[in-house]
Design an enzyme around this catalytic site. Structure first.
Site, short mmCIF file in Angstrom:
data_model
loop_
_atom_site.label_atom_id
_atom_site.label_comp_id
_atom_site.label_asym_id
_atom_site.label_seq_id
_atom_site.Cartn_x
_atom_site.Cartn_y
_atom_site.Cartn_z
N SER A 176 -6.68 0.01 -0.17
CA SER A 176 -7.63 0.29 0.90
C SER A 176 -7.76 1.79 1.13
CB SER A 176 -7.14 -0.32 2.22
OG SER A 176 -6.86 -1.67 2.05
N LYS A 191 2.83 1.55 -6.43
CA LYS A 191 1.70 1.27 -7.32
C LYS A 191 1.85 2.09 -8.60
CE LYS A 191 -1.63 0.02 -3.65
NZ LYS A 191 -1.84 -1.43 -3.58
N ASN A 225 -15.15 0.80 5.99
CA ASN A 225 -14.18 1.40 6.90
C ASN A 225 -14.60 2.82 7.30
OD1 ASN A 225 -11.85 1.51 8.40
ND2 ASN A 225 -10.51 1.93 6.68
N GLU A 228 0.84 -1.20 0.00
CA GLU A 228 0.00 0.00 0.00
C GLU A 228 0.87 1.26 0.00
OE1 GLU A 228 -2.97 0.08 -0.69
OE2 GLU A 228 -4.14 1.53 0.44
N HIS A 288 -12.19 -3.68 -4.14
CA HIS A 288 -11.68 -3.81 -2.77
C HIS A 288 -12.23 -5.07 -2.13
CE1 HIS A 288 -11.33 -2.29 1.57
NE2 HIS A 288 -10.12 -2.51 1.14
N1 NAD Z 1 -4.55 -7.00 4.44
C1 NAD Z 1 -5.81 -6.62 4.39
O1 NAD Z 1 -6.63 -6.89 5.29
C2 NAD Z 1 -6.31 -5.86 3.18
C3 NAD Z 1 -7.69 -5.81 2.92
C4 NAD Z 1 -8.14 -5.16 1.78
C5 NAD Z 1 -7.21 -4.55 0.93
N2 NAD Z 1 -5.88 -4.60 1.22
C6 NAD Z 1 -4.94 -3.98 0.26
O2 NAD Z 1 -4.45 -5.00 -0.59
C7 NAD Z 1 -3.10 -4.73 -0.95
C8 NAD Z 1 -2.19 -5.88 -0.55
O3 NAD Z 1 -2.37 -6.15 0.80
P1 NAD Z 1 -1.55 -7.31 1.56
O4 NAD Z 1 -1.91 -7.24 2.98
O5 NAD Z 1 -1.68 -8.60 0.81
O6 NAD Z 1 -0.07 -6.71 1.32
P2 NAD Z 1 1.39 -7.23 1.67
O7 NAD Z 1 2.19 -6.00 1.87
O8 NAD Z 1 1.37 -8.29 2.70
O9 NAD Z 1 1.88 -7.94 0.32
C9 NAD Z 1 2.22 -7.22 -0.82
C10 NAD Z 1 3.02 -8.10 -1.80
O10 NAD Z 1 3.26 -7.33 -2.96
C11 NAD Z 1 4.59 -7.60 -3.40
N3 NAD Z 1 5.02 -6.48 -4.25
C12 NAD Z 1 5.47 -5.28 -3.87
N4 NAD Z 1 5.74 -4.53 -4.97
C13 NAD Z 1 5.43 -5.26 -6.05
C14 NAD Z 1 5.47 -5.05 -7.46
N5 NAD Z 1 5.90 -3.89 -7.97
N6 NAD Z 1 5.05 -6.05 -8.27
C15 NAD Z 1 4.62 -7.22 -7.78
N7 NAD Z 1 4.57 -7.49 -6.45
C16 NAD Z 1 4.96 -6.53 -5.61
C17 NAD Z 1 5.38 -7.80 -2.14
O11 NAD Z 1 6.55 -8.56 -2.40
C18 NAD Z 1 4.36 -8.56 -1.25
O12 NAD Z 1 4.47 -9.96 -1.45
C19 NAD Z 1 -2.75 -3.38 -0.33
O13 NAD Z 1 -3.03 -2.37 -1.25
C20 NAD Z 1 -3.72 -3.32 0.85
O14 NAD Z 1 -3.99 -2.00 1.24
C21 NAD Z 1 -5.41 -5.25 2.31
#
Ligand code: NAD
Length: 460
Positions: A106, A80, A177, A75, A127
């Site tokens: 998010s 991104k 949220n 995030e 989302h």
């Molecule tokens: N965790 C939650 O509860 C939740 C819920 C809804 C949305 N989100 C959103 O979903 C997204 C991911 O969340 P998460 O908790 O799985 O994140 P995380 O940080 O655990 O995992 C992110 C992954 O992305 C990889 N990454 C980073 N840069 C990259 C790139 N340029 N290309 C490919 N891979 C790349 C990292 O190596 C990592 O494995 C975020 O935007 C977060 O805000 C999270």
């Protein structure tokens, strides 16, 4: 599902999203910057479901022929932005102009990510909730320049996954949220004002039927995550009602960020939140006491006179959450707030209010002792949430139907906040908020103009 999907990021979200598409029959390709994460994620996906998911060596290879690209990477806007630029360059080179670009962000703006991509009409928010395999809700967020056809496709795909889409404008915190902001703020403020976390959580679970109390939930999500979305809301809306609670900052700074850290509002070495909550509940005893219950939305001089009169004839308790009673409750009168078979019982030594257990016994209700604070616990949380939900509708962020659906599916609340508002009545919710605004003097309780109009309409 006849669809080619590319998912970037194999954290818990990306992995879960890849899995639900693969299970629905889509051809899924995954990619992560980290080779070890890719290998681990791929192996996990195979183990969990044994559905075919391919691994791409690069983002370019993943999106060349895809219909849908979903980014679920870290995030951070910069990360991104550069990923989206890479996708855009590939799409241009490959002539894949049908590609829909979805983001699972998010907190970032869909419009801004659309500009970062170079074509905002193709970018939409999808989302998913954690864990994607279990949670039925997906918030579909349309940026100001997202093509309506792209939004329609996103909704169609969500339906094909067997999930439910709610539509949301590009607004900070989206629906779930955002509506839960006051639930989190008020529960933490209650702790600041002297209430014990297990009491707050037991009241919410007992009266509102939430599966988890708000403080237990905050510990589960992580207080740092909550603080981040509070800061986003405050910055983006510029409204002081969204300011974080100082106690949250203190806990985050001390590293006590919740369950994963071993300590937050609860100490996980000492036991489970559920046990702590169970210990503060009181089941009613058999009782023959003759008690009169005086139900009052507010605390007008007429109410006070009526209660005083009744108290001369026998045992009486006031059923109200209005903060005026802390100063005007006649001596010897009890104070409760009834929610069906569940009661909040005011027990406040400082304010000289004895708990009216006899009344609760006579009513056969389970109860929890609360301090004499305006709104007590339950109305304070439920009314502020309904007000926030109505604000979303007023500003056209989402429809009332979608707001309720989102809270039921995304939070497992038995009824949505707007259905609660209809059942309780806008006049009562408005009176409750005005009481809190008067007694606390804080803009957090400022009623939505639409609520004032609804309450007026219901009276005419
Ligand atoms: N965790 C939650 O509860 C939740 C819920 C809804 C949305 N989100 C959103 O979903 C997204 C991911 O969340 P998460 O908790 O799985 O994140 P995380 O940080 O655990 O995992 C992110 C992954 O992305 C990889 N990454 C980073 N840069 C990259 C790139 N340029 N290309 C490919 N891979 C790349 C990292 O190596 C990592 O494995 C975020 O935007 C977060 O805000 C999270």
């Amino acid at each position: 599902m006849d669809l080619r999907v590319a998912v970037a990021g194999l954290g818990p979200m990306g992995r879960g999203i890849a899995r639900v598409f693969a299970v629905a029959g889509a051809a899924v390709t995954v990619v992560d910057v980290d080779a070890a994460t890719t290998a681990r994620g791929h192996a996990q996906l195979r183990e969990e479901e044994d559905v075919p998911v391919s691994v791409a060596a690069s983002v370019a290879a993943a999106v060349r022929d895809a219909d849908l690209f979903i980014e679920a990477i870290v995030e951070r806007f910069e990360a991104k932005r550069s990923l989206l630029a890479e996708v855009r360059a590939t799409v241009r080179a490959a002539g894949n102009d049908k590609l829909v670009v979805a983001t699972n962000t998010s907190s970032l703006s869909i419009g801004e990510l659309g500009v970062a991509y170079g074509d905002p009409s193709r970018v939409v928010g999808m989302h998913f909730f954690n864990p994607p395999a279990k949670m039925r809700l997906v918030e579909v967020i349309r940026g100001a320049r997202t093509d309506p056809e792209v939004v329609a496709l996103a909704r169609e795909w969500v339906a094909a996954l067997g999930k439910t889409a709610v539509l949301c404008a590009d607004s900070p915190n989206f629906i779930v949220n955002r509506v839960c902001r006051p639930l989190y703020y008020e529960s933490q403020l209650l702790v600041t004002q002297g209430m014990a976390p297990p009491v707050v959580d037991a009241a919410v679970r007992g009266a509102l039927g939430h599966r988890m109390g708000p403080l237990e939930l905050l510990d589960f999500t992580g207080l740092h995550t909550h603080l981040g979305s509070s800061e986003t809301a405050l910055r983006e809306f510029g409204d002081p009602r969204y300011r974080p609670i100082p106690l949250t900052r203190r806990l985050v700074r001390a590293g006590t960020t919740g369950r994963a850290a071993g300590q937050g509002y609860y100490d996980y070495a000492a036991g489970k939140p559920r046990d702590a909550q169970a210990s503060v509940l009181r089941t009613s005893q058999q009782s023959e006491v003759d008690v009169r219950v005086y139900r009052a939305v507010g605390c007008t001089p007429r109410d006070v006179a009526a209660v005083t009169g009744l108290a001369r004839q026998g045992r009486v308790v006031v059923d109200s959450s209005d903060g005026g009673w802390v100063e005007h409750l006649p001596a010897g009168v009890g104070w409760i707030r009834l929610h069906g078979g569940f009661a909040e019982v005011v027990a406040d030594e400082v304010a000289g209010i004895e708990p009216a257990h006899d009344a609760v016994d006579a009513l056969g209700a389970t109860s929890v002792p609360v301090l004499a604070l305006p709104g007590l616990v339950v109305d304070r949380l439920a009314h502020t949430m309904a007000n926030e939900a109505l604000t979303l509708v007023e500003e056209a962020t989402a429809t009332a139907e979608d707001v309720d659906l989102a809270l039921r599916l995304g939070m497992n609340h038995p009824i949505g906040p707007l259905e609660y508002l209809t059942r309780t009545g806008p006049a009562e919710v408005l009176a409750g908020l005005r009481g809190m605004a008067t007694h606390f003097g804080d803009p957090r309780y400022r009623p939505a103009p639409l609520l004032v109009r609804q309450a007026a309409g219901s009276r005419r």
